[in-house]
Design a protein around this motif. Sequence first.
Motif, PDB file in Angstrom:
ATOM      1  N   TYR A 299       0.509  -1.323   0.056  1.00 47.71           N
ATOM      2  CA  TYR A 299       0.229  -0.179  -0.098  1.00 47.71           C
ATOM      3  C   TYR A 299       0.912   1.046  -0.241  1.00 47.71           C
ATOM      4  CZ  TYR A 299       1.181   0.170   4.857  1.00 47.71           C
ATOM      5  OH  TYR A 299       1.783   0.106   5.970  1.00 47.71           O
ATOM      6  N   GLY A 300       0.735   2.484  -0.390  1.00 42.33           N
ATOM      7  CA  GLY A 300       0.945   3.795  -0.851  1.00 42.33           C
ATOM      8  C   GLY A 300       0.149   4.702  -0.095  1.00 42.33           C
ATOM      9  N   PHE A 301       0.793   5.500   1.210  1.00 44.46           N
ATOM     10  CA  PHE A 301       0.072   7.098   1.405  1.00 44.46           C
ATOM     11  C   PHE A 301       1.134   7.816   1.080  1.00 44.46           C
ATOM     12  CE2 PHE A 301       3.065   4.640   4.887  1.00 44.46           C
ATOM     13  CZ  PHE A 301       3.352   5.992   5.028  1.00 44.46           C
ATOM     14  N   THR A 302       0.162   8.426   0.929  1.00 50.07           N
ATOM     15  CA  THR A 302       0.483  10.441   1.598  1.00 50.07           C
ATOM     16  C   THR A 302      -0.153  10.943   2.793  1.00 50.07           C
ATOM     17  OG1 THR A 302      -0.864  12.067   0.261  1.00 50.07           O
ATOM     18  CG2 THR A 302       1.010  10.857  -1.174  1.00 50.07           C
ATOM     19  N   GLY A 303      -0.148  11.521   3.631  1.00 52.37           N
ATOM     20  CA  GLY A 303       0.186  12.330   4.487  1.00 52.37           C
ATOM     21  C   GLY A 303       0.231  13.599   5.068  1.00 52.37           C
ATOM     22  N   LEU A 304      -0.699  13.812   5.970  1.00 57.25           N
ATOM     23  CA  LEU A 304      -0.272  15.594   6.639  1.00 57.25           C
ATOM     24  C   LEU A 304       1.110  15.546   8.296  1.00 57.25           C
ATOM     25  CD1 LEU A 304      -2.906  17.748   5.623  1.00 57.25           C
ATOM     26  CD2 LEU A 304      -0.491  17.728   4.883  1.00 57.25           C
ATOM     27  N   GLY A 305       1.634  16.063   8.436  1.00 61.95           N
ATOM     28  CA  GLY A 305       2.894  15.776   9.269  1.00 61.95           C
ATOM     29  C   GLY A 305       2.805  17.513   9.815  1.00 61.95           C
ATOM     30  N   ILE A 306       3.053  17.363  10.705  1.00 58.84           N
ATOM     31  CA  ILE A 306       3.873  18.388  11.995  1.00 58.84           C
ATOM     32  C   ILE A 306       4.739  18.811  12.228  1.00 58.84           C
ATOM     33  CG2 ILE A 306       3.092  20.687  13.853  1.00 58.84           C
ATOM     34  CD1 ILE A 306       0.774  19.366  13.881  1.00 58.84           C
ATOM     35  N   PRO A 307       5.896  19.358  11.378  1.00 53.92           N
ATOM     36  CA  PRO A 307       7.463  18.923  11.491  1.00 53.92           C
ATOM     37  C   PRO A 307       7.290  19.891  13.186  1.00 53.92           C
ATOM     38  CG  PRO A 307       6.794  20.793   9.389  1.00 53.92           C
ATOM     39  CD  PRO A 307       5.832  19.960  10.573  1.00 53.92           C
ATOM     40  N   SER A 308       8.503  19.383  14.158  1.00 57.28           N
ATOM     41  CA  SER A 308       9.165  19.473  14.981  1.00 57.28           C
ATOM     42  C   SER A 308       8.919  20.545  15.519  1.00 57.28           C
ATOM     43  CB  SER A 308      10.185  17.900  15.469  1.00 57.28           C
ATOM     44  OG  SER A 308      10.884  18.437  14.596  1.00 57.28           O
ATOM     45  N   TYR A 309       9.463  21.313  15.267  1.00 56.90           N
ATOM     46  CA  TYR A 309      10.162  22.790  15.389  1.00 56.90           C
ATOM     47  C   TYR A 309       8.771  23.544  15.116  1.00 56.90           C
ATOM     48  CZ  TYR A 309      11.485  23.357  10.438  1.00 56.90           C
ATOM     49  OH  TYR A 309      11.054  23.011   8.955  1.00 56.90           O
ATOM     50  N   SER A 310       7.917  23.331  14.866  1.00 52.53           N
ATOM     51  CA  SER A 310       6.659  24.264  14.114  1.00 52.53           C
ATOM     52  C   SER A 310       6.454  25.441  15.728  1.00 52.53           C
ATOM     53  CB  SER A 310       5.400  23.623  13.857  1.00 52.53           C
ATOM     54  OG  SER A 310       4.702  24.199  13.581  1.00 52.53           O
ATOM     55  N   LYS A 311       6.610  26.089  15.225  1.00 49.28           N
ATOM     56  CA  LYS A 311       5.720  27.314  16.741  1.00 49.28           C
ATOM     57  C   LYS A 311       3.954  27.529  16.794  1.00 49.28           C
ATOM     58  CE  LYS A 311       9.794  29.996  16.580  1.00 49.28           C
ATOM     59  NZ  LYS A 311      11.001  31.068  16.635  1.00 49.28           N
ATOM     60  N   ASN A 312       3.690  26.881  15.950  1.00 50.74           N
ATOM     61  CA  ASN A 312       2.194  27.385  15.700  1.00 50.74           C
ATOM     62  C   ASN A 312       1.442  25.853  15.187  1.00 50.74           C
ATOM     63  OD1 ASN A 312       2.768  29.986  15.006  1.00 50.74           O
ATOM     64  ND2 ASN A 312       3.167  29.143  13.477  1.00 50.74           N
ATOM     65  N   LYS A 313       2.150  24.545  16.556  1.00 53.59           N
ATOM     66  CA  LYS A 313       1.393  23.228  16.385  1.00 53.59           C
ATOM     67  C   LYS A 313      -0.102  23.210  16.441  1.00 53.59           C
ATOM     68  CE  LYS A 313       5.933  20.891  17.879  1.00 53.59           C
ATOM     69  NZ  LYS A 313       6.853  20.473  18.935  1.00 53.59           N
ATOM     70  N   ASN A 314      -0.779  23.542  16.834  1.00 52.44           N
ATOM     71  CA  ASN A 314      -2.224  23.614  17.245  1.00 52.44           C
ATOM     72  C   ASN A 314      -3.323  24.032  16.396  1.00 52.44           C
ATOM     73  OD1 ASN A 314      -1.813  22.693  19.863  1.00 52.44           O
ATOM     74  ND2 ASN A 314      -2.053  24.167  20.840  1.00 52.44           N
ATOM     75  N   GLN A 315      -2.440  25.302  16.299  1.00 50.85           N
ATOM     76  CA  GLN A 315      -2.673  25.879  14.554  1.00 50.85           C
ATOM     77  C   GLN A 315      -2.973  25.237  13.416  1.00 50.85           C
ATOM     78  OE1 GLN A 315      -1.300  27.662  16.662  1.00 50.85           O
ATOM     79  NE2 GLN A 315      -2.027  29.223  17.431  1.00 50.85           N
ATOM     80  N   ALA A 316      -1.454  24.234  13.398  1.00 45.94           N
ATOM     81  CA  ALA A 316      -1.500  23.366  11.776  1.00 45.94           C
ATOM     82  C   ALA A 316      -2.763  22.672  12.608  1.00 45.94           C
ATOM     83  CB  ALA A 316       0.244  22.780  12.417  1.00 45.94           C
ATOM     84  N   TRP A 317      -2.183  21.903  13.577  1.00 42.76           N
ATOM     85  CA  TRP A 317      -3.284  20.545  13.464  1.00 42.76           C
ATOM     86  C   TRP A 317      -4.538  20.964  13.728  1.00 42.76           C
ATOM     87  CZ3 TRP A 317      -3.581  15.657  13.844  1.00 42.76           C
ATOM     88  CH2 TRP A 317      -5.027  14.956  14.362  1.00 42.76           C
TER      89      TRP A 317
END
Length: 416
Positions: A299-317
Amino acid sequence: MKRLFLVALLIVALVGLPVLAETKTLNFLEVMTSPERTVMIKDMIAEYESSHPGIKINLISPPYEQADQKATLMLNSNQPLDIIEVRDNTIKQFVNNKKLTDLGKYYKGWKEAKTLTPVAMMGAKTIDNTLYIVPQCIFIKALFVRKDVLEKNGITTVPETITDLIKTCEKITDPSKNQYGFAWRGKSGEMKFSDFFASANIDDIKKDAMLYSEKKNYFTDPRYVQGMKAYIELFQKGAPKDGINWGFNEQINGFVSGTTPFLIQDPDAIPLIDKMLDPDKYIVVPVPVGSNGIAYLDYGFTGLGIPSYSKNKNQAWDFIQWMNSAEKNSYFCEHYGALPVHTTAFTTNKYFQGKHYTAFLEEMTTTSKYIFKPFPQSSAKWPGWDPIHEADMQNILLGQAKLETVLAKWEQYWSK
């Protein structure tokens, strides 16, 4: 009076402060870029921004051929990035470099996580059983069948086993009429087809994490050898000889023309085929199984992640859970050609309730019969494997190399 006017102005200014609050910008890097796809994502971003006035999303869309390299560069140099599209062949690298956020705590508060398909959850937990991404697109294979062509050749049943598929292809093949059975794949990822046929009768793979790896492979196992011989026979007696040079486009053309009425492909073939062929002229069924009643599917897939150093993690989520909600994800996948990641999409979205998608749902939910095993894409040996495998398979099919010699070479390659 003047004093009252100044007070009124001050009140208006104070009340208006929230409206003038600074807009927060999130940087979003996509990697599976194409003009049509990028436009669709921009439209979805605009919809999200319209209901989130304090958020601006800056979409970064490098050319497809450079996108993975761009992602690696941006992450490794900690360039401003809040949302990143992650592929099955890049997630290991990003995690090893500690560039992705563990999304476990976010999943706990996400109600729609409960409706993710089993395959989607496998993709999400690919590395260390940890939720580093929210899957967005799933790619698995099914069997496309031109029933009208089969009926013209006296075939009224669709093969359910690999043995029956090979026999049917051989039966209808007549080179003098340019009629063959199977749409062969000879280029670009051809090992996914040969391994499907060769591995089907090996029960031991059930307990393995991958189809093969440095720890375990079956290339010289008698059952694998037998499966490869059957696959070679299919080429010799049931496929066009120039199929040795066929890639995706040639496979589609062979299927649409009716030259090869059997095609094993991903769901993104459906929109393309539908533009060239009356949708009523073909069906899609689950892939045929081996003698043990099972089939191994990658199976192949793509997905969305949040870079570990992002300062906007809650907004990104917040954006990620919106973008990958059942409603938005099914819309996205419908127009992109991938499988949605939520089981509910197959009951609420009319497009995925169509006859050409039920086979994929059956494969994803009947996990005792259709067993998903990924390729070892995180291995250092993987990048060099495709050209080696392709060249060796061509030599075998052209009679320039012996099967046993090549299989011994493959066994050594993965065992060193």
